[in-house]
Write an enzyme that holds these catalytic residues in place. Structure first.
Site, PDB file in Angstrom:
ATOM      1  N   ASP A 220       2.172  -7.902  12.135  1.00  0.00           N
ATOM      2  CA  ASP A 220       1.540  -6.845  11.855  1.00  0.00           C
ATOM      3  C   ASP A 220       2.334  -5.557  11.994  1.00  0.00           C
ATOM      4  O   ASP A 220       2.427  -5.225  13.054  1.00  0.00           O
ATOM      5  CB  ASP A 220       0.069  -6.684  12.178  1.00  0.00           C
ATOM      6  CG  ASP A 220      -0.659  -5.633  11.544  1.00  0.00           C
ATOM      7  OD1 ASP A 220      -0.327  -4.613  11.366  1.00  0.00           O
ATOM      8  OD2 ASP A 220      -1.770  -6.322  11.073  1.00  0.00           O
ATOM      9  N   GLU A 247       3.508  -7.920   7.390  1.00  0.00           N
ATOM     10  CA  GLU A 247       2.126  -7.369   6.938  1.00  0.00           C
ATOM     11  C   GLU A 247       2.567  -5.765   7.109  1.00  0.00           C
ATOM     12  O   GLU A 247       2.888  -5.352   8.185  1.00  0.00           O
ATOM     13  CB  GLU A 247       1.211  -7.724   7.793  1.00  0.00           C
ATOM     14  CG  GLU A 247      -0.266  -6.866   7.475  1.00  0.00           C
ATOM     15  CD  GLU A 247      -1.284  -7.818   7.929  1.00  0.00           C
ATOM     16  OE1 GLU A 247      -1.620  -8.700   8.044  1.00  0.00           O
ATOM     17  OE2 GLU A 247      -2.371  -6.983   8.451  1.00  0.00           O
ATOM     18  N   GLU A 275      -4.879  -3.104   3.776  1.00  0.00           N
ATOM     19  CA  GLU A 275      -6.209  -2.684   4.535  1.00  0.00           C
ATOM     20  C   GLU A 275      -6.340  -1.372   4.350  1.00  0.00           C
ATOM     21  O   GLU A 275      -7.436  -1.163   4.748  1.00  0.00           O
ATOM     22  CB  GLU A 275      -5.804  -3.583   6.158  1.00  0.00           C
ATOM     23  CG  GLU A 275      -4.873  -2.774   6.891  1.00  0.00           C
ATOM     24  CD  GLU A 275      -4.699  -3.481   8.424  1.00  0.00           C
ATOM     25  OE1 GLU A 275      -4.175  -4.516   8.339  1.00  0.00           O
ATOM     26  OE2 GLU A 275      -5.038  -2.821   9.247  1.00  0.00           O
ATOM     27  N   ASP A 298      -9.936  -4.290   3.145  1.00  0.00           N
ATOM     28  CA  ASP A 298     -11.053  -4.287   4.213  1.00  0.00           C
ATOM     29  C   ASP A 298     -12.502  -3.966   3.544  1.00  0.00           C
ATOM     30  O   ASP A 298     -12.536  -2.891   3.057  1.00  0.00           O
ATOM     31  CB  ASP A 298     -10.706  -3.380   5.338  1.00  0.00           C
ATOM     32  CG  ASP A 298     -12.084  -3.500   6.464  1.00  0.00           C
ATOM     33  OD1 ASP A 298     -11.196  -3.517   7.651  1.00  0.00           O
ATOM     34  OD2 ASP A 298     -12.985  -3.327   6.395  1.00  0.00           O
ATOM     35  N   HIS A 325      -8.934  -7.959   5.260  1.00  0.00           N
ATOM     36  CA  HIS A 325      -8.777  -7.696   6.603  1.00  0.00           C
ATOM     37  C   HIS A 325     -10.381  -7.681   7.311  1.00  0.00           C
ATOM     38  O   HIS A 325     -11.057  -7.204   7.062  1.00  0.00           O
ATOM     39  CB  HIS A 325      -8.087  -6.140   6.626  1.00  0.00           C
ATOM     40  CG  HIS A 325      -8.161  -5.650   8.080  1.00  0.00           C
ATOM     41  ND1 HIS A 325      -8.962  -4.522   8.381  1.00  0.00           N
ATOM     42  CD2 HIS A 325      -7.307  -5.886   9.203  1.00  0.00           C
ATOM     43  CE1 HIS A 325      -8.558  -3.998   9.519  1.00  0.00           C
ATOM     44  NE2 HIS A 325      -7.592  -4.625   9.930  1.00  0.00           N
ATOM     45  N   GLU A 345      -9.029 -13.683   8.386  1.00  0.00           N
ATOM     46  CA  GLU A 345      -8.559 -13.042   9.770  1.00  0.00           C
ATOM     47  C   GLU A 345      -9.749 -13.089  10.731  1.00  0.00           C
ATOM     48  O   GLU A 345     -10.889 -12.732  10.278  1.00  0.00           O
ATOM     49  CB  GLU A 345      -8.131 -11.717   9.328  1.00  0.00           C
ATOM     50  CG  GLU A 345      -7.732 -11.170  10.611  1.00  0.00           C
ATOM     51  CD  GLU A 345      -7.331  -9.761  10.804  1.00  0.00           C
ATOM     52  OE1 GLU A 345      -7.396  -8.939   9.429  1.00  0.00           O
ATOM     53  OE2 GLU A 345      -6.477  -9.270  11.562  1.00  0.00           O
TER      54      GLU A 345
HETATM   55  C1  LIG Z   1      -2.991  -5.124  15.335  1.00  0.00           C
HETATM   56  C2  LIG Z   1      -2.813  -4.037  14.159  1.00  0.00           C
HETATM   57  O1  LIG Z   1      -1.940  -3.127  14.912  1.00  0.00           O
HETATM   58  C3  LIG Z   1      -4.255  -3.631  13.870  1.00  0.00           C
HETATM   59  O2  LIG Z   1      -4.970  -2.947  15.073  1.00  0.00           O
HETATM   60  C4  LIG Z   1      -5.159  -4.601  13.277  1.00  0.00           C
HETATM   61  C5  LIG Z   1      -4.696  -4.947  11.908  1.00  0.00           C
HETATM   62  O3  LIG Z   1      -3.866  -4.450  11.197  1.00  0.00           O
HETATM   63  C6  LIG Z   1      -4.871  -6.296  11.404  1.00  0.00           C
HETATM   64  O4  LIG Z   1      -5.966  -6.779  11.910  1.00  0.00           O
HETATM   65  O5  LIG Z   1      -4.440  -6.569  10.465  1.00  0.00           O
HETATM   66 MG   LIG Z   2      -3.032  -5.350   9.531  1.00  0.00          MG
END
Ligand SMILES: C[C@H](O)[C@H](O)CC(=O)C(=O)O
Ligand SMILES: [Mg+2]
Length: 402
Positions: A220, A247, A275, A298, A325, A345
């Site tokens: 990510d 991602e 997202e 999301d 997301h 997720e």
């Molecule tokens: C982990 C990522 O930086 C962020 O906090 C969460 C994310 O982008 C995701 O779950 O996809």
């Molecule tokens: Mg992400």
């Protein structure tokens, strides 16, 4: 039916918007030492003073928005998303006029009025978060009034259980917990040069060695990269460590960059994003410009369930997977109804993360969590989204409209 006899559902009588601090829907609002704030690559990492912590540049400044809709008969629907105090203002001072006195079944017209009345200052980001929170609260109210889970209202489950991958710093532990894959945060971006690139590859290689060849591993990148860096990372991570997807490598505004990255990426590696994208129009750009293999809206940010239906249909029509997301129950009730969402997720919100804890804790009561990486559709069999608001947390209502 005789015209004029149909009375419909109880109308919405009260609209209340609260803000809350401390995790929950604003899942970046965590205490010190949490994996989610440990030197993660971001677009702000080119400034050394904002590199170590995302909270240093204000990632958690908004907090959670809670929207509560009370119907004439006392039934309450609610939802949580990110947005905090400024979103409370938008909900109570602007959007409430489209809600009070309305039948929650009229969600299409209500959505249209909320979106087009705010279009001159909205379209994306905070305003669409606020609209999403209201829309989710409408669907919760609708389910509670009809005594049906939201997933029934959306057409019913297409599978008996949902499979999850875990997002967090410990894919090796996620594998032991039964998840199908682990998505790591990328720690180093272009500003940290070749040394950072080597560290990124080393961490992934270590996780590959710990997790074995068949476990999915993803990176990510939280909008932190440029095309050159993302292309080089994609090739090395694919060739050396069998990365499954890269991602959100680029800015969400850079549709042209994503289209290029998808062309540059090695065959077999998936490019995913979305997202921080909103509405049917934003996702149409991603889909028509062939920016990615999986879109990741999301539901608490893209416009809510009413808008996600349109986004998901567009993706389905084009043969693109739609894997939302995070978003806890608000995603689960949607994913379980969709053939083009074959997995989901789960964001690991334990600081370690060494155990599974509810994603939006402590704000929701009754939030289901994956057991052995799965949640059964029957776990959603309660009216609405099947959760209650935890009223023991400090809810603050800054802009009462009544
Ligand atoms: C982990 C990522 O930086 C962020 O906090 C969460 C994310 O982008 C995701 O779950 O996809
Ligand atoms: Mg992400």
């Amino acid at each position: 039916m005789t015209e004029g006899k149909f009375v419909g559902l109880p109308k919405i009588k009260y609209v209340r918007a609260y803000t809350v601090r401390g995790g929950g829907a604003d899942y970046h609002d965590q205490g010190a030492g949490h994996w989610i704030d440990d030197h993660i690559a971001t677009p702000m990492a080119k400034y050394p003073e904002y590199r170590q912590s995302r909270q240093s540049f204000g990632i958690n400044v908004l907090g959670t928005l809670v929207v509560e809709l009370e119907a004439e008969d006392g039934t309450i629907g609610f939802a949580v998303t990110t947005g905090g105090e400024p979103a409370c203002f938008i909900v109570e001072k602007h959007l409430s006029r489209f809600l009070i006195g309305r039948d929650p079944s009229d969600y299409e017209t209500i959505w249209d009025q909320m979106y087009f009345s705010t279009q001159y200052y909205g379209r994306k980001g905070l305003v669409v978060n606020a609209i999403s929170g209201v829309d989710l609260a409408i669907w919760d109210l609708l389910g509670k009034l009809r005594q049906e889970p939201v997933y029934h209202l959306l057409g019913g489950a297409v599978r008996d259980e949902m499979q999850f991958y875990a997002t967090g710093a410990r894919p090796d532990l996620a594998k032991e917990m039964g998840f199908i894959g682990g998505k790591l945060p990328l720690h180093h971006g272009p500003a940290e040069g070749e040394e950072g690139m080597e560290k990124n590859i080393a961490l992934l290689a270590d996780m590959r060695a710990k997790c074995g060849d068949d476990f999915w591993l993803m990176y990510d990148c939280w909008m932190a990269l440029d095309i050159d860096y993302a292309t080089r990372l994609a090739h090395r991570a694919w060739n050396e460590c069998g990365l499954k997807w890269i991602e959100e490598a680029l800015s969400p505004d850079d549709y042209w960059g994503y289209a290029q990255l998808k062309k540059n990426a090695p065959d077999g590696l998936l490019v995913t994003t979305g997202e921080h994208e909103s509405t049917r129009w934003g996702f149409r750009m991603l889909l028509e410009m062939e920016c990615c293999d999986i879109i990741q809206p999301d539901v608490g940010w893209c416009g809510g369930v009413t808008e996600l239906i349109k986004i998901a249909d567009d993706a389905d029509r084009k043969g693109v997977l739609m894997v939302p997301h995070g978003s806890s129950v608000y995603s689960y009730h949607f994913v379980v109804t969709r053939h083009n969402s074959p997995f989901a997720e789960f964001l690991m919100m334990h600081p370690g993360p060494t155990e599974v804890v509810p994603m939006f804790a402590p704000q929701l009561l009754g939030e289901p969590v994956p057991v052995n990486g799965k949640i059964r559709a029957s776990a959603l069999d309660k009216p609405g989204f099947g959760v209650e608001l935890n009223r023991d947390i400090a809810l603050h209502r800054p802009y009462p409209n009544d």
